[in-house]
Every structure is written in C-alpha cells, then in structure tokens.
Design an enzyme around this catalytic site. Sequence first.
Site, PDB file in Angstrom:
ATOM      1  N   ASP A 117       0.770  -1.140   0.026  1.00  0.00           N
ATOM      2  CA  ASP A 117       0.175   0.022  -0.019  1.00  0.00           C
ATOM      3  C   ASP A 117       0.838   1.203   0.109  1.00  0.00           C
ATOM      4  OD1 ASP A 117      -2.297   1.976   0.998  1.00  0.00           O
ATOM      5  OD2 ASP A 117      -3.261  -0.119   0.611  1.00  0.00           O
ATOM      6  N   HIS A 148      -4.585   5.237   4.426  1.00  0.00           N
ATOM      7  CA  HIS A 148      -4.920   4.233   3.357  1.00  0.00           C
ATOM      8  C   HIS A 148      -4.633   2.870   3.644  1.00  0.00           C
ATOM      9  CE1 HIS A 148      -5.616   2.048  -0.551  1.00  0.00           C
ATOM     10  NE2 HIS A 148      -6.564   2.958  -0.744  1.00  0.00           N
ATOM     11  N   SER A 408     -10.754   0.251  -3.306  1.00  0.00           N
ATOM     12  CA  SER A 408      -9.541   0.058  -2.423  1.00  0.00           C
ATOM     13  C   SER A 408     -10.040  -0.537  -1.120  1.00  0.00           C
ATOM     14  CB  SER A 408      -8.892   1.123  -1.737  1.00  0.00           C
ATOM     15  OG  SER A 408      -8.000   1.874  -2.874  1.00  0.00           O
TER      16      SER A 408
END
Length: 710
Positions: A117, A148, A408
């Site tokens: 990521d 994230h 995602s």
Amino acid sequence: MKKHLLLVGTLAISMLSAQNNEGLKREFEKQNKENSAKFDSYVAKRFGNARNAETQKLITELRANLAGFSGDIPNFYQADDQNQIKNNNVDALTTAGGVNGLTTAFNGDGIKYTIFDGGRIYAAHEAFNNLPARITNKEADTNIHSSHATGVASIIGAKSSPLTSRDQNGNIVAQGNAMGIAINSTMDSYRFAQTTLPGSTTPTDVFAKILIAQPKISNHSYGVNPGWTYGTTSAGYPANAWYWNGNYISGNNYDQMGTYNLNDKQYDAIVYNNPSYTIVKSAGNYYNYGPGYQGTTTTSYYQTATGFQLYPAGAAPAANCAQGFDCIGYGSLAKNIIVVGATNVITTNNYKYTAATDVVKAEYSNAGPRDDGGIKPDISAPGTDIWMASTAETTAGSLSWQINSGTSMAAPQVAGIIGLWSQIHKTLFNNAELNAAASKTLMVHSALEAGNVGPDVWYGWGFIDAKKGAELLVGKSNNTVIFNNETLTNGTTNTKFVKATGGTPLKVTISWIDPEFTNITNMWDNLYNNRVSRLINDLDVRVTDLTTNTTNLPWKLNVENPMALATKGDNTVDNVEQVVIDNPIAGRTYKIEISHKGTLLNNAVPAAATPQNYSIIVTGHNEVLGTKESAANALSNLAIAPSITKDVTNILHAPKKSTFNVYDLSGKKLQSGNINSDKEAINLSSYTKGIYIIEVKTEKDVVTKKVIKE
C-alpha cells in the site's frame, strides 16, 4: 520410501521456483532501468532545470510511485463496518455453527496477509490490539504511516470496533462497526512505491517485493489511471484542469484502459512461478472521470514531447467508461490475479443479499473487460462508506477512524474472505494450502448473481459470498462436491461422468494459472484495443447430456459489445471457464470434459511443452462415475436402499471386493469396510439424525450417495 520421494519432489519444486524467481528479479531490474531512463527524460521536459526544493520533493515522490508508461507518458500508482460483513456473509464463518458442517468459528487464526500500500500500517492502532504483534512493518521507519494502508488492514482484520460519528454540534450523523473479517490474523506491510528495504542498499519495486515477501494472500489496493485524471498546480501541473494520460497523435486519441501490458505480464509471471500466491487487486475508481465531471472545469490538456498542450476544441476524448465499459487500467488486467470491483452496501433485509437487484455498482468503480474480451473485474464486493481505521501520515502516526469509499475498500474484503477459506481448508484437509487457482475457482463458483445473468463487465462473476464458499469446502470434505486440483497432459482429455440431482443447476467451474503473455511492444497499434487473446494455454470445459447428446458450452463476453448479456460459446480469452445447466434432468448422466487447444506450454524461454494444472468444482450432482465404461458397467447399477432409515440401509449391486466409507456432513469418516455380497448392510442406528454420505470405491472409480438418518 514414499515420504523420502515426496521430500525430494518438494525440494525440486522449491529449487525450480527459486531459480525462476531469480530470473524474474533480473527481468524486473532491467525494466526498472528502462523506466528510469524514460522518467529522467520526462522530468527534464516537464520541470526543466530550474527546480526548487518543493519541486525536487515532488519529483522524488513521482519516481518512487512510477508504474509504467503510456508511450512516453508516465503513469503513477495511486491508492485507489459490520454491514458489509453481513452483505458478503462473513458473519456465518465467524460464528460457531454458522455453516452447516463447521462447528467452530473461523477468525483468521494462523493466517498471514501481506499488504502492499501507500505507506506503513500504524501497528499501534487499537484496531489491532486484541492480540500481540499482529502487524509487522517491513519498510524502514523513515517511511511515513499511511491512513490508506491502515484502513485497508483494518478492513481485513480489525477487532470489533463500534464507532459513532458526530457533527460539530454533537449530533450523531453515522454509527457503525469497523470490525474486520479475520480478526485474529497477522499482517506484513510493504509500500507499493520503490523503496530501499532494511538490510538492502538498492531500491526495490513492488514486483521484487512480492518475491521477497512470498505472500500466500496479498492485497494491492492501488493502480494506475491511464485515462483522464484531474491535475492541480500544487501537484506540479500547469493549471487546475483535466489531463489525458493517454496519447493524442495526429488527431487521434489513444489510451491503455483495458490494455494488458508489462505490469500485467509481471503479475502473471510471479503467480505462474509461485502458484501458491493469491494476489487480490482493486479495479480502480475512475469511472466517468473527464472534463466537466461533477461540475468541474472542462479545460483539458494532452501531453507531448515538449510538455502539456491544450486540446483543440472538440478533440478531447470522452470520459472514462463513457459507454459503461473499458476503463480498468493496466496492472489490474492480469490473468492470474483477482481484480475486485466495488458496490454500494446492501441496506435492506438486515443487510443481506436476497436477489441480484440488491447489488448496485458503486458509481466510481471501474469497468472491464480486458481488450481481448477477458472478464475483468473478477468479482465485486461492498466498497462505499466503509468504516475503517486511520492515522496521521507521519513517521509517528496516530489513532483515528474514518469512513471511506473505493475499490480499495472492496479488495481487502475479498482478500480477507479468501484467508478465512484458507483457514477452513487447512482445518478440513490436514493443513493443506488453498492455492491461487483453487482460490479463484472457489470464489467464482460460489459467487452470487449480480447485474446481468452470467459474468459481466461491472461485477465480473458476481458478488462474493463467504458462506457459500465455506459450504463448498465442507462439500469437498464429505464428497458431495467435486473440488480437485488436477492436471491436463498435452493431447489428452480429462473426463468425468456425473448423475444430476435435479432441481438445482449442474455447474462446472475450472480455472488455471496461465503463463504470462509476452508479445508486448510499446507501440500504440499493439497496445490500444488489441483484441488478440492473452491466453497461452487455452483449456476448454464442455458438459454433454448423454441422453440427448447436447453439449453445453461456457460463458463468454462479446468483446465488440461488452454491455450485452454474456453468451455461451467457445471461450478463447479467459483462464476461468464455467458451464451452467440450469435445469438438468434428475438421474440423467452428464459427461464433463476438460481438453485444450494447440500445445500446452510453460513460461521458459523458449517455451516448452508441459502439462497444465487446473482447479475444478462441480455441483448439482449426487453420483460421480469415473469413466464411461464404469458408468455403463461396474457401478452403474449401484443403489442405496432405503435412502431414509432409522437404523440400517443397504448397498445394493456393488461389485465384490469394492470398499465403502461412511461420512457425516463435516467430512468425518465414521466407518468403512469391504463389500462381499450383492446386499451389504450398513448400520446407522448409533448416529444422530441427519444426512450421511456413503462412498463406494473400486480400483478405478468412486460413487457417492446420500442417506437420511431419521
């Protein structure tokens, strides 16, 4: 002696995989050098020589996140609640007894995920403090934490975390639970950017990191956008406007949406060399992006050798996926990975799926297919308004939460579910791994219908169903479901004969890990909307009704009209094939054939003829007959009577010297023996009420039948 032979064989396979991986590392290094040289040229044209500290920082970040090129134009990697767990039926797996035949809860114990990521996961977050050392960051501490990455990790495995969101006046605006799927799992964390790992002196890109990590299940919630993107002056663009990531040549616009390119080749090569790696990747969030999107400016630019140019009036291409299809970027189109599209969370019926119409595509989720007509995305999962952990994006990190949307958020749900299936598989089958082909076959076969009947360009093979996948694993354990890893040899056909149950579809799904497609050149006539199949080994599955001699073909998409309903025909582009007979005749025999076109090859240079492994699942049958001859002779008259009993049932007309086994629905063997007469009594009186499986075997064949104990 057999154990020694097995060890030698395993060692040989491991050595071969290591040798192949070393070759891949050298190939990746060569590609990195070529990309680096092209990037230096790009930087000189875009930024010139007068660069302040802020510009130099931007260039360093762009270099680290370089994904590849559309012609000479670089593309960069972008990081693309309890309710969604109910949507995809994860709660059935994490609740003891939630799946018939499984008596315990499955929470990811012993399962490790690898997450690639945008930065480090904040390991100290309370989402992961239910067990020690759940998160291991593999990057240097100088890399910042990523909100994230932390959120993706929490979707996979956060502990139960009830949350409330309030406005500035203290009013509740949202409530939810950020509980993940595999709450007792562990996770390794890498950046997708090119970085120097601890203990190394040279930068490593994401493909080399995969080989270093050796992941059994990895999540990749990032991708490239080779179509329209919105650029700002703060990001180094000349104006706040729309920028075309494709090419504009002689009045024509080109793009790499739907294009199988070098990144896809690299993913496919990795999985082919390491068939135990299951790679899950997001489809991207750029659907309908383009000038004027949601009230934005209509000013648009394209890029040339000398920099950015305003598009002439009327010359700019349409928005991404303007026709409803074809906007998945390269790197998310590989054959051997699982690509995930996003849906809205189902909010009706206590958040449970009831019909295909419950599943609604998220407005941002990219659509397929691959340019040769290959089905992408592979599957869909909820991705809108998902509760997840967060952190300050600093080296220190912090504890916070957020609600976010995107593919995602959908991809880690699929990765999480595959991890739970792997845990169940290990439990039922003596710690045996669920490899990449088997993971995909299980996912596709168990998927719930979404969108059009059959596969489509929005949802792939459908909406993921964790419970149905677990039920298929139980079916494998008690021999009511065919779920095998098999091998097809050049010039042969693998054949099975089954008798249909009736009242339920007869469904056959196969998938295989295909060698990477290598005939890729950096020329637009080779890249743009190239319809040449990316398959190397084209396997075929056919199911024939032996009474009518009707042959049933697999699903396929129409590459020239992808939004049309899928049809049934000769599929020459997908390394997943599925045949469905909606209304088979009960008791009728059907022949299942797995064959191939051409010569089956490996990925050596030059390629050599080789057998091809594949995974197969068959449901909707109640008898399995091994060969045509056995179907007609040895076991064709076999019967179990009575089929409903309080104590004793009988195996009738089985060949002498055959054997039998009795199983419960969890796959536990209860008794076994030899058959010595035309009527062999089986005593079930000591067992509890329920369904039991009686398996009869000869040297060549096997038949299973159900009996109900009252």
